[in-house]
Design an enzyme around this catalytic site. Sequence first.
Site, PDB file in Angstrom:
ATOM      1  N   ASP A 261       0.868  -1.180   0.000  1.00 42.26           N
ATOM      2  CA  ASP A 261       0.000   0.000   0.000  1.00 42.26           C
ATOM      3  C   ASP A 261       0.909   1.235   0.000  1.00 42.26           C
ATOM      4  O   ASP A 261       2.128   1.143   0.161  1.00 42.26           O
ATOM      5  CB  ASP A 261      -0.965  -0.026   1.195  1.00 42.26           C
ATOM      6  CG  ASP A 261      -2.191   0.864   0.944  1.00 42.26           C
ATOM      7  OD1 ASP A 261      -2.163   1.672  -0.014  1.00 42.26           O
ATOM      8  OD2 ASP A 261      -3.176   0.752   1.699  1.00 42.26           O
TER       9      ASP A 261
HETATM   10  C1  NOJ Z   1      -4.070   3.873   0.198  1.00 39.41           C
HETATM   11  C2  NOJ Z   1      -5.239   2.973   0.411  1.00 39.41           C
HETATM   12  O1  NOJ Z   1      -5.118   2.312   1.649  1.00 39.41           O
HETATM   13  C3  NOJ Z   1      -5.431   1.940  -0.675  1.00 39.41           C
HETATM   14  O2  NOJ Z   1      -6.662   1.316  -0.481  1.00 39.41           O
HETATM   15  C4  NOJ Z   1      -5.343   2.553  -2.034  1.00 39.41           C
HETATM   16  O3  NOJ Z   1      -5.567   1.588  -3.035  1.00 39.41           O
HETATM   17  C5  NOJ Z   1      -3.957   3.171  -2.177  1.00 39.41           C
HETATM   18  N1  NOJ Z   1      -3.794   4.207  -1.166  1.00 39.41           N
HETATM   19  C6  NOJ Z   1      -3.709   3.773  -3.548  1.00 39.41           C
HETATM   20  O4  NOJ Z   1      -4.389   4.953  -3.681  1.00 39.41           O
END
Ligand code: NOJ
Length: 761
Positions: A261
Amino acid sequence: MKKDTDFIDGLLGRMTLSEKIGQLNLVTPGGETLTGTVVNTDVAEKIKTGRIGGIFGVKSAEAVRVFQDLAQETRLKIPLFFAEDVIHGQKTIFPLPLALAASWDMDLVRATARVAAQEAASIGIDQVYSPMVDVCRDPRWGRIAESPGEDPFLASRFAEAMVEGYQGGDLSRPDAVMACLKHFCGYGGGMGGRDYDAVDLSPATLHDVVLPPFVAGLRAGAGSIMASFNTLNGVPMHANRAVITELFREKLGYEGLVVADYTGILELIAHGVASDRADAARLGLSAGVDLDMVSETYLDTLEQSVKAGLIGEAEITAACRRVLEAKLKLGLFDDPYHRLDWGRAAQPILTAANRKLAREAVAAATVLLKNDGELLPLPEPKSGKIGSIALIGPFVEDRVNMNGTWAVAGSPSTVVPIADGLREAVGNAVGITIAKGANIVDESWLATRLNVHDWKDLSVVIDIRSPEAMISEAVAAAMASDVTVAVIGEAREYSGESSSRTDLSIPEPQKKLLRALKATGKPLVVVVMTGRPLSLAEETLLADALLVAWFGGTEIGHGLADVLLGKAEPSGRLPATFPYCVGQVPVTYAHRPTGRPTPGRFQKFTSGYVDLPDDVAQNDGLYPFGFGLGYGKVAYGPPRANRTKLSGDDRLEMTLTVTNLGDLPTSETVQLYIGDPVASVSRPVKELKAFRKVALAPHAAATVSFVITAEDLDFSVAETVTDTRRRAESGAFDIHVGPNSRDTQMVRIIWDGPQSGGKRS
Ligand code: NOJ
């Protein structure tokens, strides 16, 4: 000739170490909605020098083409892949994931994902960061909006349907996108409902509650998973080799990609398990995280770590192979531009068919909690039974909030506002008077936070009029009308990432508005916009009819008008308990019994809360999991089992008849739960094991059957996170059938099987 795995072997043989590491670097060029504080720079230069494997957050076909062209300038011409946060639709925005789960209609869920895939693929997107399948029992957590709710069985069916919809059975199709199950894992259980916070879980709860939707998604063929931000029993998931590699890959057979993430690898330093960037990268790669999102720690440090002997090149090659295999499956080696079809780009987006599906999804997801005197549906506009409607509340003309959180490519300009939808539906037959009535919130500091994406559009606009003036206008409108429809609730960014709440109430200015509307004595329909279960105790008393419409997306205006006027039935059922108050959370119907169970009302020295009124269920919410009314009147016949004993491979069939006694067509979601009253460990009082949504014409009956096998009776006996043993224990099981998790009828059966199993993971 189509490229195959031999091609990947050959390619890997020609790659330098730094080219392999380049493939593990996943970046965002920034410029649009960000979900972290770091953004990558010099993206074009890095692509040209083979230092980027994939990009996310690119919003147009033109930009995708420009970046892909740059990748074709590199020595090996390895195509980039493009990912995006397509969470509940790309341009056609469907109701929130929590709302889609509330439909309990997996064909519908699959169809929404198919449309999202077609729209996203048509601008060159190869992978979507969805579905999120984090089971969540704490609605303080804002990300419950993106989840399928509190139940592992419902979440598992949701995971399968979403994966099937996105991937379309064949990832190389130009209109298929790779699904990404997230967030792996445990993210829904953070301390205090706070985002990113620590999670402590027993291994058995991990296997019984958290993992099932991921396993279901794996079995449905999901091509990727995303690591979660939380620690799990002290080990940050981005460094959790036991769960990612030893359990999910090696024991459960997952073969796809693992994506970090946003800056999750770098955050291993803040978590206190890595001393520096190199250490963080080493831990992440060793855990099994193939792609480093945004933090570029892999890019900066892995080569040096190989030279220093801290990490083997083989681990980098293995991760790189998985990235290349994903690109192969996506058909990118055969034609890097095949999703980027300029002719198609204009066609599948926001089509009439896509909008129709979004409109139908609104009714399917909307949950009717109360309908005194059958106030809903409102009379047919031309019937002459209703002359005027007061349409009140801060959301009635709104476009910005309607898409809800995580609609990064959705545009408010394409939304049908509630007022427009209702006006269109009633035509000239019924007068509609509109008044805002209240601000969503009155506090300017809170409005600023909720307007986090305010470079685009403001979702909370504080009116220059006083609260009293707004309420007076609304009351006058109500007094002059036959019925009041009040649309109240949360701003869209009140839920979503980094949007935890300490309070689960409707904001006070809107409560004041409702009290004033109730005092008019006019029939009051209350429609709640929300991304989470709220405590609606006061609203339940004030409203004659109460609907939870979540955030319905592009077609909310048409969809809600269909519901209010009975062109469609609100057929949603709660995918998570609505608590009486915030003090009851975390809360789930599937709680374990205590040694001192509470009777219905408070009793000293039993489990429960001393400060809850007597008429409030102590451990359950105000509205239980699975609850929802319809426009029909459904009666349940007695459930019958074709046998009361089973063993080995026996199948037990449970049958019951549901009858619609009403004059309107309806659909009923028949739910089956199982409880294990005596076992070697204390088991949840009930667990959902099957459900069926059946359509019933007026005065029609349907017979519903469920088949139960030993697999529905077993549970995890894991002692460590990598332990996949399960067991069904001989003895009594209680099969509960009913319209929700609370109001069930029960049949006891006996499982006469082996004491220990380990049959399945
Ligand atoms: C953070 C989030 O937790 C995740 O769900 C998301 O896909 C990513 N950022 C990318 O934006």
